[in-house]
Enzyme design. Structure first.
Site, short mmCIF file in Angstrom:
data_model
loop_
_atom_site.label_atom_id
_atom_site.label_comp_id
_atom_site.label_asym_id
_atom_site.label_seq_id
_atom_site.Cartn_x
_atom_site.Cartn_y
_atom_site.Cartn_z
N GLY A 140 0.77 -1.23 0.00
CA GLY A 140 0.00 0.00 0.00
C GLY A 140 0.81 1.29 0.00
N HIS A 177 0.06 1.38 -13.18
CA HIS A 177 0.85 0.23 -13.66
C HIS A 177 2.31 0.66 -13.75
CE1 HIS A 177 1.62 -3.55 -15.61
NE2 HIS A 177 2.40 -2.89 -16.45
N GLU A 214 5.43 6.67 -9.66
CA GLU A 214 4.11 6.26 -9.17
C GLU A 214 3.54 7.16 -8.08
OE1 GLU A 214 3.41 2.02 -8.57
OE2 GLU A 214 5.33 1.61 -9.47
C1 GAR Z 1 3.03 -0.95 -7.52
O1 GAR Z 1 4.29 -0.90 -8.12
C2 GAR Z 1 1.95 -0.93 -8.59
O2 GAR Z 1 2.27 -0.11 -9.68
C3 GAR Z 1 1.91 -2.38 -8.99
O3 GAR Z 1 2.03 -3.08 -7.78
C4 GAR Z 1 2.80 -2.32 -6.84
C5 GAR Z 1 2.01 -2.20 -5.56
O4 GAR Z 1 2.75 -1.54 -4.56
N1 GAR Z 1 0.71 -2.68 -9.72
C6 GAR Z 1 0.66 -3.54 -10.73
O5 GAR Z 1 1.62 -4.20 -11.10
C7 GAR Z 1 -0.69 -3.66 -11.41
N2 GAR Z 1 -0.60 -4.38 -12.63
P1 GAR Z 1 2.04 -0.85 -3.31
O6 GAR Z 1 1.08 -1.88 -2.68
O7 GAR Z 1 3.18 -0.54 -2.37
O8 GAR Z 1 1.30 0.37 -3.77
#
Ligand code: GAR
Length: 210
Positions: free
Chosen positions: A21, A117, A188
């Protein structure tokens, strides 16, 4: 026009998560600064252990687990719909939400679901590309630039309209882990709050015109 929209007018945001998260945290931290037109009203996690639920709790936001592995896809999605209805959510942000949603679900919310993404779509995206796998694939292909994309979600995995993108250079000594962290830090965590504000503002403005 006041800087901060009154609470009643702000677009209600639901955030769907599966893991640590950090993107949820970026959204929480941006509330009231980058995100002026929206407010997170609920966090829904696809598993009970998601640390994201702790983050929601600390921020005083309602957090609910809908454990996907304990139910059918249909039950999973109908529980999420029920929670979204209950919370009055107007947009749904997938922030590290690693479950694919069915066409029945995505069709309910056209231009109302956004996803982050960790690559420059259309590279390294679609079925099977999530989390660290995306960065492993980018390094294996030898690309010199990657990044992150925020897009609307439709029935095609990672195929909806692109809202924002940001590029990140790959270093010769990058590992999937170091690249993942840099893409988060440089792209991100900035991009997602910016996109949340863009979409929230559009919805808030459209309500004001009515
Ligand atoms: C992030 O890097 C997000 O972009 C990726 O998962 C990670 C979650 O991190 N999402 C994908 O790959 C979707 N296809 P977080 O739980 O620390 O935000």
């Amino acid at each position: 026009m006041p800087q901060h929209a009154s609470q009643a007018k702000r677009t209600k945001i639901a955030v769907l998560v599966s893991g640590g998260g950090t993107n949820l945290q970026a959204l929480i931290d941006a509330q009231g600064s980058v995100i002026k037109s929206g407010e997170i009203v609920i966090v829904i996690a696809s598993n009970r252990e998601a640390y994201a639920l702790e983050r929601a709790k600390k921020a005083g936001i309602r957090g609910v687990a809908v454990p996907k592995k304990e139910m059918t896809q249909e039950a999973f999605e109908s529980k999420i719909v029920e929670l979204l209805d209950e919370s009055g959510a107007e947009i749904i942000i997938l922030a590290g939400f690693l479950s694919i949603l069915s066409e029945d679900f995505t069709k309910r919310y056209p231009r109302r679901i956004i996803n982050i993404h960790p690559s420059l779509i259309p590279s390294f995206c679609g079925q099977g590309y999530y989390g660290l796998k995306v960065h492993e694939a980018a390094l294996a292909r030898g690309v010199k630039v990657t990044g992150a994309t925020v897009h609307f979600v439709n029935e095609i995995p990672d195929g909806g309209e692109i809202i924002l993108q940001k590029a990140v250079y790959i270093n010769p000594d990058d590992t999937p882990e170091s690249l993942q962290l840099r893409v988060m830090q440089e792209a991100e965590w900035k991009l997602l709050p910016e996109a949340a504000e863009l979409v929230s503002k559009e919805i808030m403005d459209s309500k004001e015109q009515k």
